[in-house]
Design a protein around this motif. Structure first.
Motif: not given
Length: 571
Positions: A326-343
Motif C-alpha cells: 500500500a501507500m507509505t503510512g497506510d498500514k495493516y491493523h489487528r483487532p482491538m478486541a472481540y465483543q459480544g453477548s457473553g459474560e
C-alpha cells in the motif's frame, strides 16, 4: 596527463550524434539532445527522470565514453538494481570504445584491466580503482572510490514493492556519499523512472539533488504545480512559447500520440501517469479512496467467528510482519478486541450465516480468472480466500475452484455473466456438481467498473466491516512473484485495492479486486434484504398487536402486555 588532448568534440551533443550514427540510429531527437546537455552541464548531484523508452541509459553510456576521453584519469562507478543490468551498461561502454575509431585510443593496454565489468582506458594512470566498474546496488559498495557515480535504474519493482523494501533501498544509496571522491569535480548522477508513488527518487531533493523531469506528454495545467521547477526547461520554454500544448507528445519524433495511446491502454492510466508522465503526486488523497488501514486483519477460523470484531487504528495494533504494497503510512491493523453477548460483554464464537464465492472469469490472455470467498456473520464480512488463476477456463482451474468451494463450505457461487454469455458457468457447473454441489448464479454489470468497485467497498471498509485473513494477504503477495518484476505488483489484490481510482481504465489488471467487490456486493444486498424483511416483520407484529388490543377492547378484556421474559414454571 598534461600532454593529453581529447579526440571527441567539446560539446557532448556533437559526440552523441556520432554515436547514434555509428549505431545506425536516426539522429538524436530534441529531447535526447536536451538530456545530453543536462548530463554535461548538470550539478554535482543530479537526477534525470525520463519516461520509459527515451534512451536515457544509452545516452549516458555515450556520456561515460565522452567523459573518459576528456578525463581519462577519472574512476567511474556504474550501479544498477541488479549486477546484470550494471554489467550490460559497462559492456556497452566497452564495445563503443573498441568499435568507434574516435575512441580507439581509450582501448585498454596489455598491462591494464580489460574486463567488461571492470576495465581501464589506455591513457589512465595506475590506480587502485578501474576506469569503469559495474556493481549491483546490493553488491559490496564499501571500499569503492569514484569521480563519477552513475546510478542507472536502481529502483525497480522487485526492490520497491513494499515500504520496507523502499526504506532499505533509500539507505543503500546513502553509501554513494561515502564512495564519491571529495573533489569539486566529482558527481553523482541518477537515471531512472519512478516505480512507485512513494519512489525513493522523491527524497533526492531533500539530499541536495537537482531533479530534471522529461514526461512523455505536456502536463495538464493543474499538474504543473506538482512538477514545479523539476520540469525540464526544454519543456517549460515550449509551453511558454505556445509551441507545446497540454497533452501533446514532448518527443513526437520518437513517440507519436498514437504510440503513447497504445502504451496508456497497456499500462492503465495510473501506470501511465507513473512511468510515462513521471507523476508521483499523492496530494489528492481522494484519488485513491481505499486504504488498508480501514481493514481488520486477523487469523480467521473456517467455521466460526466472534460476534463483533472491534477495529483499531492506533500504532499499538499495527501489523509489521506482512508484506505491505500500500501507500507509505497506510498500514495493516489487528483487532482491538472481540465483543459480544457473553459474560461481561465477551464475544461468543458463532457459525457463519453463509459463505459466497465470486468469480470474475477471463480468457487465456494476460488477465487472470479472479475469485474471492467471503463469509458473513452479524453484518461483518470475512475474506477467507482471494486470488487469481492464469489460463482462463482450463480444466485444472475449474477443479481448483470446485475444491476451494468445498474446503470453505461455499453455499452460493456468483459468476460475472459479462464474459462469454454464460459459457463459464456452463463449464463450471458439472465440475461443481461432482465435487461440491452448490447453487450458481450469474450476475451482469452495466455500471462503470471502477465506480462500482469503489462504491461497493468504500462504505463497508469505512465502517471497518471488512475483515481479511492474514493468510490471504501473504498468499496474494507470494502468488505473483513468478510473474516477473514488471508485472508482480499489478496482479496483487492489495495493490489493486490501494491504486484504484474513479478514472476508467486506471488499473491494468483488476481481476482479484473485482471478484472481491462482487462477493461484498452479494452480502450487502443480502443484508439490505434482511433489514427490509425485519422491518416488514416488525410492521406485521405491530399490526397484530394492535388487532389483539382492539379485539380485547371490543370483548371487554384487558389488553395483555408484551412479556419479554419466559415465565417460570410454578410448582
Amino acid at each position: 596527463m598534461d600532454d593529453y588532448s581529447p579526440r571527441t568534440p567539446n560539446d557532448f551533443r556533437n559526440f552523441l550524434f556520432l554515436v547514434w550514427k555509428h549505431l545506425r540510429l536516426p539522429k538524436p531527437t530534441e529531447m535526447q539532445y536536451d538530456i545530453a546537455h543536462a548530463l554535461q552541464y548538470g550539478t554535482d548531484r543530479e537526477m534525470i527522470e525520463a519516461f520509459r523508452g527515451e534512451g536515457k541509459s544509452w545516452i549516458t553510456s555515450a556520456f561515460v565514453c565522452w567523459t573518459l576521453d576528456h578525463h581519462p584519469d577519472w574512476n567511474i562507478l556504474v550501479v544498477s538494481a541488479s549486477k546484470t543490468r550494471a554489467d550490460d551498461f559497462s559492456t556497452f561502454v566497452m564495445r563503443l570504445i573498441k568499435e568507434m575509431p574516435i575512441l580507439k585510443h581509450l582501448t585498454p593496454k596489455d598491462d591494464q584491466r580489460d574486463s567488461k565489468i571492470s576495465f581501464d582506458v589506455g591513457p589512465a594512470p595506475a590506480s587502485h580503482a578501474p576506469s569503469v566498474k559495474s556493481l549491483g546496488i546490493t553488491s559490496q559498495l564499501t571500499g569503492s572510490r569514484a569521480d563519477l557515480i552513475i546510478a542507472d535504474d536502481i529502483e525497480v519493482p522487485a526492490n520497491s514493492q513494499t515500504q520496507v523494501m523502499r526504506d532499505k533501498l533509500s539507505e543503500q544509496i546513502k553509501e554513494f556519499d561515502a564512495i564519491i571522491k571529495p573533489l569539486a569535480t566529482a558527481r553523482i548522477v541518477f537515471l531512472g523512472t519512478p516505480q512507485h508513488e512513494q519512489s525513493v527518487y522523491n527524497k533526492l531533493p531533500e539530499r541536495g539533488y537537482r531533479v530534471r523531469v522529461w514526461p512523455a506528454r505536456c502536463p495538464k495545467q493543474k499538474d504543473l504545480v506538482f512538477y514545479g521547477d523539476k520540469l525540464a526547461p526544454f519543456i517549460t520554454m515550449k509551453i511558454a512559447a505556445g509551441t507545446l500544448k497540454e497533452g501533446q507528445p514532448t518527443d513526437p519524433e520518437r513517440f507519436t500520440d498514437f504510440d503513447l495511446k497504445k502504451r496508456e491502454a497497456s499500462y492503465g492510466k495510473t501506470g501511465f501517469a507513473l512511468q510515462f508522465m513521471l507523476n508521483t503526486n499523492l496530494s489528492d488523497m481522494e484519488k485513491f479512496p481505499l486504504k488498508v488501514r480501514d481493514l481488520v486483519v486477523m487469523d480467521i477460523q473456517s467455521d466460526i467467528a466472534p460476534e463483533h470484531v472491534v477495529w483499531a487504528g492506533d500504532d499499538d495494533h499495527v501489523i509489521n510482519d506482512l508484506p505491505n504494497v500500500a501507500m507509505t503510512g497506510d498500514k495493516y491493523h489487528r483487532p482491538m478486541a472481540y465483543q459480544g453477548s457473553g459474560e461481561n460483554g465477551t464475544a461468543r464464537w458463532l457459525p457463519y450465516t453463509g459463505c459466497v464465492m465470486a468469480i470474475d472469469p477471463s480468457g487465456r490472455g494476460a488477465d487472470e480468472l479472479g475469485y474471492a470467498i467471503v463469509k458473513m456473520l452479524n453484518g461483518q464480512l470475512f475474506v477467507v480466500a482471494c486470488g487469481g488463476l492464469q489460463g482462463g477456463y482450463v480444466e485444472s482451474n475449474l477443479v481448483y475452484l470446485a475444491n476451494l468451494a468445498k474446503d470453505h463450505k461455499v453455499n452460493h457461487v456468483i459468476v460475472e455473466e459479462n464474459f462469454g454469455d454464460g459459457m463459464f458457468s456452463a463449464l463450471l457447473r458439472p465440475v461443481l456438481t461432482k465435487v461440491h454441489p452448490v447453487f450458481i448464479e450469474e450476475v451482469k454489470h452495466s455500471k462503470q467498473k471502477e465506480l462500482r468497485i469503489i462504491d461497493t467497498l468504500e462504505p463497508v471498509m469505512n465502517q471497518h466491516k471488512l475483515i481479511i485473513d492474514r493468510k490471504v494477504i501473504l498468499k496474494d503477495f507470494e502468488s505473483t512473484q513468478d510473474r516477473g518484476t514488471e508485472n508482480a505488483l499489478k496482479y496483487q489484490l492489495m495493490y489493486q485495492l490501494t491504486r484504484i481510482t474513479k478514472e476508467r481504465g486506471c488499473l491494468q489488471h483488476d481481476d482479484r479486486l473485482d471478484a472481491l467487490a462482487m462477493a461484498v456486493t452479494y452480502w450487502v444486498a443480502q443484508m439490505s434484504k434482511d433489514i427490509e424483511t425485519a422491518k416488514d416483520e416488525q410492521k406485521k407484529k405491530a399490526l397484530d398487536d394492535e388487532l389483539k388490543n382492539f379485539m380485547a377492547h371490543v370483548r371487554g378484556q384487558q389488553p395483555q402486555p408484551t412479556v419479554w421474559a419466559a415465565p417460570r414454571n410454578r410448582r
